[in-house]
Design an enzyme around this catalytic site. Structure first.
Site, short mmCIF file in Angstrom:
data_model
loop_
_atom_site.label_atom_id
_atom_site.label_comp_id
_atom_site.label_asym_id
_atom_site.label_seq_id
_atom_site.Cartn_x
_atom_site.Cartn_y
_atom_site.Cartn_z
N GLY A 159 -20.09 -13.94 -41.76
CA GLY A 159 -18.93 -14.50 -41.08
C GLY A 159 -18.22 -15.18 -41.69
O GLY A 159 -17.37 -16.00 -41.19
N ALA A 184 -15.55 -14.86 -43.78
CA ALA A 184 -13.88 -14.87 -43.64
C ALA A 184 -13.30 -15.28 -42.33
O ALA A 184 -12.24 -15.36 -42.48
CB ALA A 184 -13.48 -13.46 -44.04
N PHE A 239 -12.98 -18.69 -39.36
CA PHE A 239 -12.51 -20.08 -39.59
C PHE A 239 -13.50 -20.78 -40.16
O PHE A 239 -13.25 -21.37 -41.12
CB PHE A 239 -11.98 -20.47 -38.18
CG PHE A 239 -11.68 -21.90 -37.81
CD1 PHE A 239 -10.98 -22.60 -38.77
CD2 PHE A 239 -12.49 -22.54 -36.77
CE1 PHE A 239 -10.83 -24.10 -38.51
CE2 PHE A 239 -12.28 -23.91 -36.61
CZ PHE A 239 -11.37 -24.64 -37.21
N THR A 269 -23.36 -23.60 -30.77
CA THR A 269 -22.53 -24.33 -30.09
C THR A 269 -23.00 -25.47 -29.16
O THR A 269 -23.78 -24.78 -28.38
CB THR A 269 -21.49 -23.09 -29.61
OG1 THR A 269 -20.55 -23.86 -28.83
CG2 THR A 269 -21.97 -22.42 -28.75
N ASP A 270 -21.96 -26.15 -28.83
CA ASP A 270 -22.41 -27.35 -27.73
C ASP A 270 -22.10 -26.40 -26.37
O ASP A 270 -22.75 -26.92 -25.44
CB ASP A 270 -21.49 -28.64 -27.79
CG ASP A 270 -20.15 -28.48 -27.68
OD1 ASP A 270 -19.53 -27.22 -27.66
OD2 ASP A 270 -19.58 -29.30 -27.61
N GLU A 271 -21.68 -25.20 -26.30
CA GLU A 271 -21.43 -24.54 -25.17
C GLU A 271 -22.51 -24.17 -24.51
O GLU A 271 -22.62 -23.74 -23.46
CB GLU A 271 -20.47 -23.38 -25.38
CG GLU A 271 -18.84 -23.93 -25.66
CD GLU A 271 -17.87 -22.98 -25.19
OE1 GLU A 271 -18.06 -22.23 -24.42
OE2 GLU A 271 -16.92 -23.04 -25.88
N TYR A 311 -20.13 -15.62 -23.62
CA TYR A 311 -19.95 -16.06 -24.94
C TYR A 311 -21.10 -17.30 -25.15
O TYR A 311 -22.07 -16.92 -26.01
CB TYR A 311 -18.55 -16.90 -25.39
CG TYR A 311 -18.85 -17.53 -26.55
CD1 TYR A 311 -19.22 -16.93 -28.01
CD2 TYR A 311 -18.75 -19.03 -26.64
CE1 TYR A 311 -19.28 -18.10 -29.00
CE2 TYR A 311 -18.84 -19.88 -27.69
CZ TYR A 311 -18.97 -19.26 -28.75
OH TYR A 311 -19.18 -20.07 -29.99
N ALA A 354 -23.60 -17.68 -23.31
CA ALA A 354 -24.87 -17.18 -23.00
C ALA A 354 -25.52 -16.32 -24.18
O ALA A 354 -26.70 -16.46 -24.45
CB ALA A 354 -24.85 -16.23 -21.71
N LYS A 368 -24.78 -16.99 -27.26
CA LYS A 368 -25.18 -17.66 -28.14
C LYS A 368 -26.75 -18.60 -28.15
O LYS A 368 -27.48 -18.63 -28.79
CB LYS A 368 -24.10 -18.95 -28.48
CG LYS A 368 -22.84 -18.48 -28.91
CD LYS A 368 -22.88 -17.82 -30.21
CE LYS A 368 -23.01 -18.78 -31.50
NZ LYS A 368 -22.81 -18.26 -32.72
N LYS A 407 -6.93 -19.63 -30.25
CA LYS A 407 -7.50 -21.01 -29.66
C LYS A 407 -6.62 -21.87 -29.51
O LYS A 407 -5.62 -21.99 -29.98
CB LYS A 407 -8.87 -21.25 -30.89
CG LYS A 407 -9.37 -20.26 -31.18
CD LYS A 407 -10.73 -20.08 -30.44
CE LYS A 407 -11.71 -18.95 -30.40
NZ LYS A 407 -12.41 -18.69 -31.60
N PRO A 465 0.80 -22.72 -22.37
CA PRO A 465 0.27 -22.57 -21.21
C PRO A 465 -1.07 -23.28 -20.97
O PRO A 465 -2.00 -22.97 -21.57
CB PRO A 465 0.02 -20.98 -21.05
CG PRO A 465 -0.02 -20.58 -22.47
CD PRO A 465 0.87 -21.34 -23.30
N1 LIG Z 1 -14.71 -22.82 -33.57
C1 LIG Z 1 -15.38 -23.73 -33.03
O1 LIG Z 1 -14.75 -24.52 -32.50
C2 LIG Z 1 -16.77 -23.37 -32.95
C3 LIG Z 1 -17.76 -24.46 -32.48
C4 LIG Z 1 -18.99 -24.40 -32.34
C5 LIG Z 1 -19.73 -23.28 -32.84
N2 LIG Z 1 -18.75 -22.29 -33.52
C6 LIG Z 1 -19.78 -21.13 -33.94
O2 LIG Z 1 -19.28 -21.05 -35.26
C7 LIG Z 1 -19.22 -19.68 -35.69
C8 LIG Z 1 -18.00 -19.46 -36.37
O3 LIG Z 1 -16.97 -19.72 -35.64
P1 LIG Z 1 -15.47 -19.50 -35.89
O4 LIG Z 1 -14.43 -20.38 -34.99
O5 LIG Z 1 -15.41 -19.47 -37.46
O6 LIG Z 1 -15.35 -18.16 -35.66
P2 LIG Z 1 -14.12 -16.68 -36.16
O7 LIG Z 1 -13.94 -15.71 -34.81
O8 LIG Z 1 -13.17 -17.49 -36.96
O9 LIG Z 1 -15.00 -16.01 -37.11
C9 LIG Z 1 -16.12 -15.24 -36.97
C10 LIG Z 1 -16.35 -14.46 -38.16
O10 LIG Z 1 -17.47 -13.69 -38.05
C11 LIG Z 1 -17.01 -12.18 -38.31
N3 LIG Z 1 -17.77 -11.30 -37.46
C12 LIG Z 1 -17.84 -10.91 -36.38
N4 LIG Z 1 -18.93 -10.21 -35.90
C13 LIG Z 1 -19.69 -9.73 -37.03
C14 LIG Z 1 -20.41 -8.89 -37.48
N5 LIG Z 1 -21.18 -7.97 -36.74
N6 LIG Z 1 -20.88 -8.80 -38.85
C15 LIG Z 1 -20.18 -9.14 -39.75
N7 LIG Z 1 -19.56 -10.43 -39.42
C16 LIG Z 1 -19.00 -10.48 -38.11
C17 LIG Z 1 -15.81 -11.92 -38.24
O11 LIG Z 1 -15.06 -10.95 -38.98
C18 LIG Z 1 -15.02 -13.46 -38.49
O12 LIG Z 1 -14.81 -13.41 -39.93
C19 LIG Z 1 -19.54 -18.68 -34.62
O13 LIG Z 1 -20.84 -18.51 -34.84
C20 LIG Z 1 -19.31 -19.76 -33.51
O14 LIG Z 1 -20.20 -19.37 -32.36
C21 LIG Z 1 -17.57 -22.25 -33.47
#
Ligand SMILES: NC(=O)c1ccc[n+]([C@@H]2O[C@H](COP(=O)([O-])OP(=O)(O)OC[C@H]3O[C@@H](n4cnc5c(N)ncnc54)[C@H](O)[C@@H]3O)[C@@H](O)[C@H]2O)c1
Length: 332
Positions: free
Chosen positions: A7, A9, A11, A123-125, A147, A149, A151, A186, A202
């Site tokens: 993952g 690529a 955020f 996640t804290d969720e 989501y 659940a 995680k 987001k 919104p």
């Molecule tokens: N963004 C937040 O505020 C936040 C907070 C707490 C935890 N998280 C966790 O951090 C992680 C990253 O979050 P993010 O915000 O960068 O998400 P994001 O949606 O920006 O990135 C998720 C990445 O995972 C890849 N992906 C999805 N399904 C896949 C699969 N089956 N195989 C390979 N790649 C796959 C997507 O292509 C994408 O590049 C997640 O696990 C999320 O639950 C995010």
């Protein structure tokens, strides 16, 4: 240090990879990402071409089939997931494969390859609503949306692999991150793009929902520290303890962009909307972690990034306008 980052690529993953290459000379990264709607290779433009970086397009659910292409590594850091709460409400089944089955496949892979460490980014969720006080790592998990659940279920698989197969793993539970490279669905990037176009922001309900905000670089530092100093089999909360209501976020963005506050448009609340997330971070602080960015610095960097990537972000939102959630939320 040779890492399989999944993952990467998206955020946080892309920010983490860039962070690693800035900090370490000897790091080697294989980025396995399926490139769903939120994954973008452009997020890693500056790393492409680095001989120590390799991108593999693929699904974590197929990781066993990709064994040869992936090759060897010491550590897995799993960011891969479907991540948007609203999408999980309109289509919960899409979250099961990547978020639960995918994690289990990765754990199996980690066991087979005898990886030194498996980091599950959670996640804290998973704690659900925290009306008073702070959840610590021993607090009960009580997720309130599909989501969260999914995680929490993934965490249970990680814990079962730790106990049953002695897979060396650590779980991180971070609060909401913000910063460059976040897909503009987001709240912070979406509101920035809307405001830049003089369009409505919104805001659900009366905007009083509270979230704790962390600049993505600070999360990257915490994850790096946990990889190096964290205790195997433990869980670490990560947050800045910088609580803000969604209304405060909207007002701050509009003020910084010099836009009128009447762009804020109160819309019907989501019935599943948790009121507050708040976690105790003493454990990660004991490892020596201290966030470096306050909200003001972090938001300025974020605003600059979205201003310079405005047309690209708008294109992504337009592509997404067919998604049922967009209409549901009153977007665009
Ligand atoms: N963004 C937040 O505020 C936040 C907070 C707490 C935890 N998280 C966790 O951090 C992680 C990253 O979050 P993010 O915000 O960068 O998400 P994001 O949606 O920006 O990135 C998720 C990445 O995972 C890849 N992906 C999805 N399904 C896949 C699969 N089956 N195989 C390979 N790649 C796959 C997507 O292509 C994408 O590049 C997640 O696990 C999320 O639950 C995010």
């Amino acid at each position: 240090m040779k890492l399989l980052i999944t993952g990467g690529a998206g955020f946080i993953g892309s920010n983490f990879i860039k962070y690693l290459f800035k900090k370490y000379n000897d790091v080697n990264v294989i980025n396995l990402d399926v490139l769903n709607y939120s994954g973008r290779e452009e997020n890693l433009e500056e790393i492409n071409g680095n001989p120590n970086y390799r991108f593999v397009r693929g699904d974590i659910c197929d990781v066993d089939k990709l064994e040869e292409i992936i090759g060897n590594f010491d550590i897995i850091v799993n960011f891969a997931a479907e991540t948007h709460v609203d999408r999980s409400v309109t289509g919960p089944l899409k979250f099961i494969n990547p978020n639960i089955m995918g994690v289990t496949k990765l754990l199996e892979f980690s066991r087979k390859k005898k990886a030194n460490l498996f980091i599950q980014i959670s996640t804290d969720e998973v704690y659900g609503d925290i009306i008073n006080g702070f959840a610590n790592e021993k607090s009960i998990l009580s997720p309130n949306n599909p989501y969260a659940a999914s995680k929490a279920a993934a965490e249970m698989m990680v814990k079962s692999y730790i106990k049953t197969y002695k897979v060396p793993a650590i779980i991180t539970r971070s609060c909401n991150n913000y910063g460059p490279n976040q897909y503009p669905e987001k709240i912070i990037p979406f509101f920035i793009i809307q405001a830049l176009n003089n369009k409505n922001l919104p805001l659900h309900g009366d905007g009083s929902h509270i979230r704790d905000w962390l600049f993505v670089q600070d999360n990257c530092e915490a994850i790096d520290l946990i990889i190096n100093k964290g205790k195997i089999m433990e869980t670490y909360n990560i947050a800045r303890n910088d609580e803000r209501t969604n209304l405060e976020i909207a007002k701050c963005l509009l003020n910084k962009l010099g836009k009128p506050l009447d762009l804020i448009n109160l819309v019907e609340d989501r019935p599943w909307n948790d009121i507050r997330y708040a976690v105790d971070v003493s454990k990660v602080r004991e490892l020596g972690w201290k966030p470096k960015y306050d909200f003001n610095n972090g938001i300025d960097i974020t605003l600059d990034w979205y201003k310079s990537h405005k047309s690209e972000m708008e294109r992504l939102l337009k592509l997404d306008s067919r998604h049922p959630m967009i209409n549901y939320m009153g977007w665009l």
